[in-house]
Scaffold this active site. Structure first.
Site, PDB file in Angstrom:
ATOM      1  N   GLY A   9       1.729   2.152  10.755  1.00 46.20           N
ATOM      2  CA  GLY A   9       3.077   3.895  10.141  1.00 46.20           C
ATOM      3  C   GLY A   9       3.683   3.577  11.691  1.00 46.20           C
ATOM      4  O   GLY A   9       4.641   5.009  11.562  1.00 46.20           O
ATOM      5  N   SER A  21       3.250  -2.490  10.096  1.00 45.84           N
ATOM      6  CA  SER A  21       4.376  -1.726  10.963  1.00 45.84           C
ATOM      7  C   SER A  21       5.410  -3.565   9.676  1.00 45.84           C
ATOM      8  O   SER A  21       6.277  -4.289  10.660  1.00 45.84           O
ATOM      9  CB  SER A  21       5.208  -1.509  11.417  1.00 45.84           C
ATOM     10  OG  SER A  21       4.532  -0.057  12.699  1.00 45.84           O
ATOM     11  N   HIS A  54      -9.607   0.277   4.914  1.00 43.19           N
ATOM     12  CA  HIS A  54      -8.443   0.851   5.680  1.00 43.19           C
ATOM     13  C   HIS A  54      -8.615   1.978   6.859  1.00 43.19           C
ATOM     14  O   HIS A  54      -9.610   3.119   7.365  1.00 43.19           O
ATOM     15  CB  HIS A  54      -7.660   1.787   4.560  1.00 43.19           C
ATOM     16  CG  HIS A  54      -6.210   1.838   5.238  1.00 43.19           C
ATOM     17  ND1 HIS A  54      -5.523   2.729   6.154  1.00 43.19           N
ATOM     18  CD2 HIS A  54      -5.089   0.633   5.374  1.00 43.19           C
ATOM     19  CE1 HIS A  54      -4.189   2.561   5.781  1.00 43.19           C
ATOM     20  NE2 HIS A  54      -3.801   1.272   5.710  1.00 43.19           N
ATOM     21  N   GLU A  62      -5.409  -5.177  11.058  1.00 43.56           N
ATOM     22  CA  GLU A  62      -4.744  -4.223  10.478  1.00 43.56           C
ATOM     23  C   GLU A  62      -4.309  -3.225  11.861  1.00 43.56           C
ATOM     24  O   GLU A  62      -5.967  -2.568  12.087  1.00 43.56           O
ATOM     25  CB  GLU A  62      -4.564  -3.045   9.716  1.00 43.56           C
ATOM     26  CG  GLU A  62      -3.681  -3.438   8.360  1.00 43.56           C
ATOM     27  CD  GLU A  62      -3.875  -2.602   7.148  1.00 43.56           C
ATOM     28  OE1 GLU A  62      -2.692  -2.849   6.296  1.00 43.56           O
ATOM     29  OE2 GLU A  62      -4.188  -1.565   7.300  1.00 43.56           O
ATOM     30  N   LYS A  95       0.298   4.359   0.051  1.00 43.86           N
ATOM     31  CA  LYS A  95      -0.593   5.241   0.538  1.00 43.86           C
ATOM     32  C   LYS A  95      -0.347   6.730  -0.729  1.00 43.86           C
ATOM     33  O   LYS A  95       0.129   6.792  -2.025  1.00 43.86           O
ATOM     34  CB  LYS A  95       0.059   5.721   1.768  1.00 43.86           C
ATOM     35  CG  LYS A  95      -0.320   4.508   2.539  1.00 43.86           C
ATOM     36  CD  LYS A  95      -0.503   4.391   4.319  1.00 43.86           C
ATOM     37  CE  LYS A  95       0.229   3.745   4.747  1.00 43.86           C
ATOM     38  NZ  LYS A  95       0.129   3.826   5.957  1.00 43.86           N
ATOM     39  N   GLU A 154      -6.729   4.694   7.811  1.00 41.60           N
ATOM     40  CA  GLU A 154      -6.998   6.342   7.648  1.00 41.60           C
ATOM     41  C   GLU A 154      -7.805   6.385   7.038  1.00 41.60           C
ATOM     42  O   GLU A 154      -9.123   8.083   6.820  1.00 41.60           O
ATOM     43  CB  GLU A 154      -5.704   6.079   6.520  1.00 41.60           C
ATOM     44  CG  GLU A 154      -4.520   6.208   7.540  1.00 41.60           C
ATOM     45  CD  GLU A 154      -2.962   5.470   6.329  1.00 41.60           C
ATOM     46  OE1 GLU A 154      -2.652   5.218   5.027  1.00 41.60           O
ATOM     47  OE2 GLU A 154      -2.388   4.939   6.891  1.00 41.60           O
ATOM     48  N   ASN A 176       0.966  -1.658   0.137  1.00 43.79           N
ATOM     49  CA  ASN A 176      -0.249  -0.010  -0.019  1.00 43.79           C
ATOM     50  C   ASN A 176       1.051   1.459  -0.025  1.00 43.79           C
ATOM     51  O   ASN A 176       1.519   1.875   0.983  1.00 43.79           O
ATOM     52  CB  ASN A 176      -0.706  -0.014   1.271  1.00 43.79           C
ATOM     53  CG  ASN A 176      -2.036   1.383   0.857  1.00 43.79           C
ATOM     54  OD1 ASN A 176      -1.971   2.111   0.634  1.00 43.79           O
ATOM     55  ND2 ASN A 176      -2.408   1.474   2.491  1.00 43.79           N
TER      56      ASN A 176
HETATM   57  C1  PEP Z   1      -0.915  -0.050   5.347  1.00 39.50           C
HETATM   58  O1  PEP Z   1      -0.810   1.152   5.013  1.00 39.50           O
HETATM   59  O2  PEP Z   1      -1.290  -0.508   5.363  1.00 39.50           O
HETATM   60  C2  PEP Z   1       0.222  -0.289   6.621  1.00 39.50           C
HETATM   61  C3  PEP Z   1       0.058  -1.725   7.414  1.00 39.50           C
HETATM   62  O3  PEP Z   1       1.878   0.774   6.695  1.00 39.50           O
HETATM   63  P1  PEP Z   1       2.872   0.458   7.730  1.00 39.50           P
HETATM   64  O4  PEP Z   1       3.144  -0.669   7.367  1.00 39.50           O
HETATM   65  O5  PEP Z   1       3.863   1.097   7.134  1.00 39.50           O
HETATM   66  O6  PEP Z   1       2.597  -0.532   9.275  1.00 39.50           O
END
Ligand code: PEP
Length: 252
Positions: A173, A212, A95, A167, A11, A97, A9
């Site tokens: 992040g 992460s 997601h 998630e 983003k 976000e 992803n």
């Molecule tokens: C994500 O954006 O779905 C995500 C898991 O980001 P990160 O790996 O940076 O934590």
């Protein structure tokens, strides 16, 4: 037997030049990884560029969001059919976000999920709890209700054509990763919820971990019985890290 998926992803990151560079490395290095499906989800404006850079390579294309509407007066939106037209096979929906920053609620996410399936896309439905929700012992209440909102609205049959991503919001992040035990506990519970509706679909649905994931922790996360790969944000922008994560999934 569930084939693992590693989805990147991106983003709202990248430009034409950085994408050329990143995709060049991925296309060269992800060949022959038959045990894992690899997937990149660029910003919508770069989907066509990425599609042509993929060429015949076995990297799939996904979008980061889609409208619940087919066409019409929805300024700024992208219809699922348009994403299919550009070569997308997958779309990330719900997601954290989008839930937290853009106010997406379960009902809207369920409508997008139904529209994506109808258009022939495979939705990757994201669910996850905040730190406060985890610390107050509400992880499965939150994750369960996010999941059941879509199961109830769209039917369990649609999960034969979908992917779930667990998630934890506190891990996205932040550099804080769920432990393999924490991930497995939630993944097992998520599969059990789907099994309340249909055991066969539950056994087949891929559940990705996101939060992460990096080259150092991927193998131990993916080694868990109910973790079928990862949804990767930050590390998917670094070719070597993403390639290492895909290799870890192929070997899990
Ligand atoms: C994500 O954006 O779905 C995500 C898991 O980001 P990160 O790996 O940076 O934590």
């Amino acid at each position: 037997m569930r084939t693992a998926i590693v989805a990147g992803n991106w983003k709202m990151n990248g430009n034409s030049e950085s994408i050329n560079e990143l995709m060049g490395a991925l296309v060269d290095n992800l060949q022959g990884l038959d045990a894992v499906e690899t997937l990149v989800c660029p910003p919508a404006v770069y989907l066509s560029q990425v599609k042509s850079l993929i060429g015949n390579a076995s990297v799939a294309l996904g979008a980061q969001n889609a409208s619940q509407f087919e066409s019409g007066a929805y300024t700024g939106e992208n219809a699922p059919g348009m994403l299919v037209d550009l070569g997308c096979q997958y779309v990330i929906l719900g997601h954290s976000e989008r839930r937290a920053i853009f106010g997406e609620k379960d009902a809207e996410i369920a409508a997008k999920f139904a529209a994506a399936i109808e258009a022939g896309l495979t939705p990757i439905l994201c669910v996850g709890e905040t730190l406060e929700e985890r610390e107050s012992g509400n992880t499965m209440n939150v994750v369960g209700s996010q999941l059941k909102a879509v199961l109830d609205a769209c039917g369990v049959g649609s999960f034969a054509k979908a992917v779930i991503a667990y998630e934890p919001v506190w891990a996205i992040g932040t550099g804080k990763t769920a432990t393999p035990e924490q991930a497995q506990e939630v993944h097992r519970a998520v599969r059990a919820i789907v099994a309340e509706y249909d055991a066969e679909i539950a056994a087949g649905v891929r559940i990705l971990y996101g939060g992460s994931v990096n080259a150092a922790n991927a193998a131990e996360l993916f080694a868990n019985a109910d973790v079928d790969g990862g949804l990767v944000g930050g590390a998917s922008l670094k070719a070597n890290d993403f390639i290492a994560i895909c290799r870890a999934a192929a070997q899990a």
